[in-house]
Motif scaffolding. Structure first.
Motif, PDB file in Angstrom:
ATOM      1  N   LYS A   1      58.079  38.363 -46.326  1.00 53.53           N
ATOM      2  CA  LYS A   1      59.207  39.221 -45.992  1.00 53.53           C
ATOM      3  C   LYS A   1      60.033  38.570 -44.888  1.00 53.53           C
ATOM      4  CE  LYS A   1      57.048  43.610 -47.324  1.00 53.53           C
ATOM      5  NZ  LYS A   1      56.707  45.001 -46.916  1.00 53.53           N
ATOM      6  N   ASN A   2      61.179  38.013 -45.274  1.00 50.88           N
ATOM      7  CA  ASN A   2      62.061  37.315 -44.325  1.00 50.88           C
ATOM      8  C   ASN A   2      61.280  36.330 -43.464  1.00 50.88           C
ATOM      9  OD1 ASN A   2      64.460  38.720 -45.088  1.00 50.88           O
ATOM     10  ND2 ASN A   2      63.755  40.493 -43.913  1.00 50.88           N
ATOM     11  N   GLU A   3      60.479  35.502 -44.120  1.00 54.65           N
ATOM     12  CA  GLU A   3      59.594  34.574 -43.422  1.00 54.65           C
ATOM     13  C   GLU A   3      60.152  33.156 -43.481  1.00 54.65           C
ATOM     14  OE1 GLU A   3      54.803  33.653 -43.118  1.00 54.65           O
ATOM     15  OE2 GLU A   3      55.586  35.245 -44.407  1.00 54.65           O
ATOM     16  N   ASP A   4      60.022  32.421 -42.360  1.00 57.52           N
ATOM     17  CA  ASP A   4      60.474  31.031 -42.321  1.00 57.52           C
ATOM     18  C   ASP A   4      59.758  30.207 -43.374  1.00 57.52           C
ATOM     19  OD1 ASP A   4      62.081  31.699 -40.240  1.00 57.52           O
ATOM     20  OD2 ASP A   4      60.832  30.790 -38.680  1.00 57.52           O
ATOM     21  N   PHE A   5      60.519  29.316 -44.042  1.00 58.30           N
ATOM     22  CA  PHE A   5      59.944  28.496 -45.096  1.00 58.30           C
ATOM     23  C   PHE A   5      58.845  27.585 -44.550  1.00 58.30           C
ATOM     24  CE2 PHE A   5      60.582  25.205 -48.596  1.00 58.30           C
ATOM     25  CZ  PHE A   5      59.889  25.958 -49.531  1.00 58.30           C
ATOM     26  N   GLN A   6      58.968  27.180 -43.276  1.00 62.61           N
ATOM     27  CA  GLN A   6      57.950  26.334 -42.666  1.00 62.61           C
ATOM     28  C   GLN A   6      56.604  27.048 -42.640  1.00 62.61           C
ATOM     29  OE1 GLN A   6      58.640  22.968 -41.225  1.00 62.61           O
ATOM     30  NE2 GLN A   6      56.480  23.044 -41.734  1.00 62.61           N
ATOM     31  N   ASN A   7      56.596  28.334 -42.302  1.00 61.31           N
ATOM     32  CA  ASN A   7      55.359  29.112 -42.311  1.00 61.31           C
ATOM     33  C   ASN A   7      54.872  29.380 -43.727  1.00 61.31           C
ATOM     34  OD1 ASN A   7      55.239  29.336 -39.496  1.00 61.31           O
ATOM     35  ND2 ASN A   7      56.550  31.152 -39.497  1.00 61.31           N
ATOM     36  N   ILE A   8      55.811  29.592 -44.645  1.00 64.27           N
ATOM     37  CA  ILE A   8      55.438  29.810 -46.045  1.00 64.27           C
ATOM     38  C   ILE A   8      54.724  28.584 -46.598  1.00 64.27           C
ATOM     39  CG2 ILE A   8      56.380  30.070 -48.379  1.00 64.27           C
ATOM     40  CD1 ILE A   8      58.521  31.901 -47.189  1.00 64.27           C
ATOM     41  N   ILE A   9      55.207  27.401 -46.235  1.00 69.06           N
ATOM     42  CA  ILE A   9      54.591  26.161 -46.716  1.00 69.06           C
ATOM     43  C   ILE A   9      53.117  26.092 -46.308  1.00 69.06           C
ATOM     44  CG2 ILE A   9      54.530  23.655 -46.294  1.00 69.06           C
ATOM     45  CD1 ILE A   9      57.562  23.669 -46.449  1.00 69.06           C
ATOM     46  N   LYS A  10      52.810  26.453 -45.073  1.00 66.01           N
ATOM     47  CA  LYS A  10      51.414  26.426 -44.619  1.00 66.01           C
ATOM     48  C   LYS A  10      50.543  27.333 -45.485  1.00 66.01           C
ATOM     49  CE  LYS A  10      52.562  25.593 -39.760  1.00 66.01           C
ATOM     50  NZ  LYS A  10      52.491  26.161 -38.391  1.00 66.01           N
ATOM     51  N   LYS A  11      51.067  28.517 -45.819  1.00 65.20           N
ATOM     52  CA  LYS A  11      50.294  29.459 -46.623  1.00 65.20           C
ATOM     53  C   LYS A  11      50.131  28.963 -48.059  1.00 65.20           C
ATOM     54  CE  LYS A  11      51.589  33.422 -43.781  1.00 65.20           C
ATOM     55  NZ  LYS A  11      52.253  34.748 -43.728  1.00 65.20           N
TER      56      LYS A  11
END
Length: 388
Positions: A316-326
């Protein structure tokens, strides 16, 4: 020396059973691996609860005490050498000891592709293939059974001597997998990809129930007023009597995050001696910044923090950098981001059965970037704009 072998020796040293030869090998290894040695020793003291907030001086005293008790009768002839080793160990521990709990900040990874249990003596039992079912291990005080992606610890009817030391296991879950464990008190814990949990195989009838977490886990704690339950992440400690909550404590994240689903929770900042515990209510988030060492409390929609438990990737409106880690943890892939601007973009999305290609393709339709997939990694680059 192999990591498994050195961990066995460290465990034997901390449990007063190492030989003089093993101590000599440990000294040689520790001089070249100072941080790794500190991590193993500190984790041992955190999980046993013996050194809850003490600083380096107390840790030195404990190490020396352990050292002088190692095979005291057997190795009198090596006494001078042992005193020399003791001094080296103390020097290794105090070197760079600006914070007792720095072990949790290391870039911890789960090297194997199988879910494993590390036993008290440091030996590893790779017996947790998700297709397996049956008895994993047993003794006269407990039995461990597996059924698919879940293991359960059960205390047997025979009485446990209250003076006996606790025996610990460490459950490690690699990237791309998830696993559940039911502790001997009935507490259920669901571990996310790339996580490890250290816990007693049997809790005592009285006293604290302490576990240590690296990575992320969802806890459903069995209420017991005589045995308060705590989860250590190194910098933070969550103390509960009976509740449901999620802890995210990955080494490569900028924050440690705890969300409360049900019940009540007290979160203590362990590396601040005069800090006040933060009392949480359901649907609240406590986050700890690894950069400024401060706690923050806020009301949140907890759905995106706990969706992973149901196998859902929810952003939910999350930075792509953090999404990549997940995505790396969930799919067990390596992703390289070539353009930092793409990493700062925010996305919202929900995925459950999609492949990594389908997830990236969905984001690609919202923002302009390209990605290529090879056997080694996925590379993401900024999409070239067409010429007019």
């Amino acid at each position: 020396m192999k990591n498994r072998d050195i961990r066995i020796i460290i465990h034997k040293f901390l449990n007063h059973s190492a030989t003089e030869k093993e101590i000599g090998l440990l000294v040689d290894w520790a001089k070249e691996n100072r941080l790794a040695f500190r991590q193993e020793v500190e984790l041992h003291h955190v999980i046993t609860g013996a050194m809850k907030k003490e600083k380096a001086e107390h840790l030195k005293e404990e190490l020396l005490k352990n050292f002088h008790q190692v095979n005291a009768v057997k190795i009198r002839r090596g006494k001078n050498r042992l005193f020399k080793y003791a001094a080296i160990f103390v020097g290794l521990i105090t070197f760079g000891m600006y914070s007792y709990y720095t072990f949790i900040d290391s870039k911890t990874t789960i090297p194997t592709q199988e879910v494993t249990i590390t036993l008290e003596d440091g030996s590893t039992r790779e017996a947790l293939n998700e297709e397996n079912s049956g008895i994993v291990s047993k003794s006269n005080t407990y039995i461990v059974e597996q059924k698919g992606t879940k293991i359960s610890y059960k205390k047997l009817a025979s009485n446990q001597n209250s003076e006996d030391p606790l025996i610990y296991n460490t459950l490690e879950v690699p990237y791309g997998k998830k696993f559940q464990v039911t502790l001997s008190d009935g507490t259920d814990i669901y571990l996310n990809s790339g996580s490890s949990l250290t816990y007693p195989v049997v809790f005592k009838d009285r006293g604290p129930r302490n576990v240590a977490l690296r990575g992320e886990a969802y806890f459903t704690v069995t209420s017991d007023s005589l045995r308060p339950f705590s989860v250590s992440t190194g910098h933070l400690e969550a103390n509960v009597l009976g509740t449901e909550f999620n802890v995210s404590n990955y080494a490569d994240d900028s924050h440690v995050k705890i969300v409360l689903v049900e019940g009540s929770l007290s979160v203590d900042q362990r590396d601040v001696s005069d800090g006040k515990a933060v009392l949480m209510k359901p649907n609240q988030l406590v986050s700890y910044s690894n950069s400024n060492k401060k706690l923050f409390l806020e009301n949140v929609d907890i759905s995106s923090y706990v969706a992973w438990k149901e196998g859902v990737l929810l952003f939910k409106n999350e930075d792509f950098q953090n999404i990549i880690k997940k995505l790396e943890r969930h799919y067990d892939v390596r992703i390289e981001l070539k353009d930092l601007g793409v990493g700062k973009e925010t996305y919202t999305g929900r995925f459950k059965t999609e492949t990594i290609e389908e997830v990236l393709g969905a984001f690609q339709r919202i923002k302009h970037f390209d990605f290529t997939i090879t056997k080694e990694k996925i590379t993401i680059t900024l999409k070239n704009k067409p010429m007019n």
